[in-house]
Design a protein around this motif. Structure first.
Motif, PDB file in Angstrom:
ATOM      1  N   LEU A 164      66.555  90.480  35.117  1.00  0.00           N
ATOM      2  CA  LEU A 164      66.908  89.082  34.866  1.00  0.00           C
ATOM      3  C   LEU A 164      67.455  88.840  33.465  1.00  0.00           C
ATOM      4  O   LEU A 164      68.287  87.966  33.252  1.00  0.00           O
ATOM      5  N   ILE A 206      64.390  89.903  42.348  1.00  0.00           N
ATOM      6  CA  ILE A 206      65.380  89.567  41.316  1.00  0.00           C
ATOM      7  C   ILE A 206      66.485  88.645  41.837  1.00  0.00           C
ATOM      8  O   ILE A 206      66.780  87.613  41.200  1.00  0.00           O
ATOM      9  N   ARG A 261      67.154  84.801  40.453  1.00  0.00           N
ATOM     10  CA  ARG A 261      68.455  84.394  39.909  1.00  0.00           C
ATOM     11  C   ARG A 261      68.964  83.143  40.599  1.00  0.00           C
ATOM     12  O   ARG A 261      69.514  82.237  39.937  1.00  0.00           O
ATOM     13  N   SER A 291      67.411  83.432  34.683  1.00  0.00           N
ATOM     14  CA  SER A 291      68.203  84.595  34.289  1.00  0.00           C
ATOM     15  C   SER A 291      68.750  84.380  32.901  1.00  0.00           C
ATOM     16  O   SER A 291      69.115  83.264  32.530  1.00  0.00           O
TER      17      SER A 291
END
Length: 231
Positions: free
Chosen positions: A100, A220, A224, A229
């Motif tokens: 991230l 992840i 996001r 992020s």
């Protein structure tokens, strides 16, 4: 708590420091280092200097995310099964942070976490803190998280299979660094000693760690999409 993660477009106190003030701080830091022979203190000061000057180039939003990452790394260390090294969720947290944040900010987060532990805060597994908790035979695996964060972060912008490859290479780098550290501190450099180190500190953790990488790989993209992020 919400304000911690929201971006606030105003300079931090470090941004407002003048060049002269930063120079005075640097000189004072240098003199303190030159007059000290306490190795853990010198190590903390070195890491602290890097962190301080890196933070000076970050936005307040970045700082808040990095502070949150340090807290997450500590919490992931506390969720552990006693062993040597202990089974924790740290590799999961490190890979998510790397995916991230990108390489620079992810490594900065890990170094700041280590620095907080070195000054005595109980952020390591088993609620331990201080240099002694890191200087043991298995401390290299904690330091190795910086390599995991770096490599994962370098692959974070590519996504897909490249991200998975980056996490896997980062895990291997952590294993290698931690094993070299273990062998060096036990003063046994034979092939048999390396085999013992691998059997004790690597082999039992491979399957659990691969499962953690899988969770990180799935988490992840979703994080996001949620707007979390820095890369």
């Amino acid at each position: 708590m919400i304000n911690l993660f929201n971006y606030i477009d105003r300079p931090s106190p470090i941004h407002r420091l003048t060049g002269a003030t930063k120079l005075v701080c640097l000189i004072g830091w240098t003199i303190a280092a030159m007059t000290s022979f306490y190795t853990p203190l010198l190590l903390v000061m070195t890491i602290g200097a890097v962190v301080l000057f890196k933070i000076a180039r970050l936005k307040l939003r970045d700082i808040s995310y990095i502070a949150a990452a340090v807290a997450i790394l500590a919490a992931s260390a506390w969720v552990s099964i006693p062993s040597s090294p202990p089974f924790t969720l740290q590799i999961l947290a490190v890979c998510i942070i790397g995916g991230l944040f990108g390489a620079k900010k992810a490594v900065l987060s890990v170094l700041l976490y280590i620095a907080v532990g070195l000054v005595g805060m109980p952020v390591f597994s088993g609620f331990r803190g201080g240099a002694a908790a890191l200087a043991g035979e298995t401390g290299g695996y904690v330091v190795g998280f910086a390599f995991t964060a770096l490599i994962t972060g370098l692959f974070s912008g590519k996504g897909g299979r490249y991200l998975a490859l980056g996490m896997l290479l980062g895990l291997i780098a952590c294993y290698v660094f931690g094993t070299v550290w273990y062998v060096a501190l036990t003063n046994t450099k034979s092939a048999a000693a390396v085999g013992v180190a691998l059997l004790r500190c690597v082999v039992p953790y491979i399957v659990p760690d691969v499962l953690k990488l899988s969770v990180a790989y799935l988490a992840i993209p979703r994080l996001r999409k949620a707007g979390i992020s820095l890369s």
